[in-house]
Design a protein around this motif. Structure first.
Motif, PDB file in Angstrom:
ATOM      1  N   GLU A  66       0.854  -1.196   0.000  1.00  0.00           N
ATOM      2  CA  GLU A  66       0.000   0.000   0.000  1.00  0.00           C
ATOM      3  C   GLU A  66       0.887   1.241   0.000  1.00  0.00           C
ATOM      4  O   GLU A  66       1.974   1.236   0.573  1.00  0.00           O
ATOM      5  N   THR A  67       0.466   2.334  -0.604  1.00  0.00           N
ATOM      6  CA  THR A  67      -0.837   2.573  -1.184  1.00  0.00           C
ATOM      7  C   THR A  67      -0.845   2.330  -2.692  1.00  0.00           C
ATOM      8  O   THR A  67      -1.783   2.733  -3.398  1.00  0.00           O
ATOM      9  N   PRO A  77     -10.323  -0.747   1.599  1.00  0.00           N
ATOM     10  CA  PRO A  77      -9.112  -0.426   2.370  1.00  0.00           C
ATOM     11  C   PRO A  77      -9.387  -0.027   3.821  1.00  0.00           C
ATOM     12  O   PRO A  77      -9.971   1.010   4.094  1.00  0.00           O
TER      13      PRO A  77
END
Length: 244
Positions: free
Chosen positions: A64-65, A81
């Motif tokens: 991530e991201t 998320p």
């Protein structure tokens, strides 16, 4: 269904790999609420594309991201998320944990004993934690701080929030300690009163002119936004709007 809930780290890197996904089978669903590193992303993409498993739901993603485009194209995958961590129960538990920890830290209630708190310690900490949890855009943050750049008065409504003397003092506090231990360096590089947050936002003031908000999540060692600080430094250098 296979639901993954385990700590992340080197000891749990990719336990859910191609072999595990093959064993889950074409009617199986993977749900990961642990860490993104627990699932081999390449193997998961292959399993979903080749219909080796029926589908997956991910609360976290590896690296991530930067979510892989191959994942976002799939119609048998649900990406939410960190929704699990944003449930009302999780948020309430997080706030309570912070309150308990801060209460333990201030066990002697020294600030209260010295007359610096006019409400109970619990009420002050609760209010502080909730204010730190407010979500804002850069535009909203700049508007919220604009009265501090205008002698305590909201520019578009002319409503006075603070008297000019209090506004001046807040500007001074922002300049001298608004960016943690980097206040001196920030004043040297940027030259504006500012308040930063560990979420990556910085509110800076050009007294008598404007409030500026920048945001970028990457932080330096003192907890200030790297790109945000650089952007403000470039702004004051190019526009010659430093207070110095």
């Amino acid at each position: 269904f296979m639901v993954v809930a385990t700590p992340g780290g080197a000891g749990t890197l990719h336990p859910v790999d191609a072999a595990v996904l093959d064993a889950l089978g074409p009617e199986g669903f993977l749900v990961n609420i642990a860490r993104g590193s627990v699932v081999d992303t390449a193997a998961l993409v292959d399993a979903l594309v080749q219909a080796k498993i029926a589908g997956a739901a991910l609360d976290v993603v590896e690296a991530e991201t930067d979510v892989p485009r191959d994942l976002m194209r799939l119609d048998n995958l649900v990406l939410t998320p960190h929704v699990a961590g944003r449930s009302p129960e999780a948020v309430a538990a997080t706030v309570q944990l912070v309150i308990d920890n801060l209460n333990a830290h201030f066990g002697a209630h020294l600030m209260k004993d010295f007359g610096n708190l006019h409400n109970s310690v619990e009420t002050v900490i609760d209010s502080y934690c909730r204010q730190c949890s407010i979500t804002m855009t850069c535009t909203e943050l700049a508007k919220a701080g604009s009265f501090l750049a205008n002698h305590g008065t909201i520019p578009w409504s002319e409503r006075q929030v603070l008297d000019a003397s209090s506004s001046k003092r807040l500007n001074a506090l922002m300049l001298t300690c608004g960016t943690y231990d980097a206040a001196g360096e920030f004043a040297y590089r940027v030259g504006l009163p500012a308040k930063s947050g560990v979420g990556g936002g910085i509110l800076a003031l050009v007294p008598g002119e404007m409030a500026i908000a920048v945001w970028s999540p990457g932080l330096d060692e003192t907890g200030n936004s790297l790109a945000g600080t650089y952007a403000l430094e470039r702004f004051t250098s190019l526009t010659v709007r430093s207070i110095f």
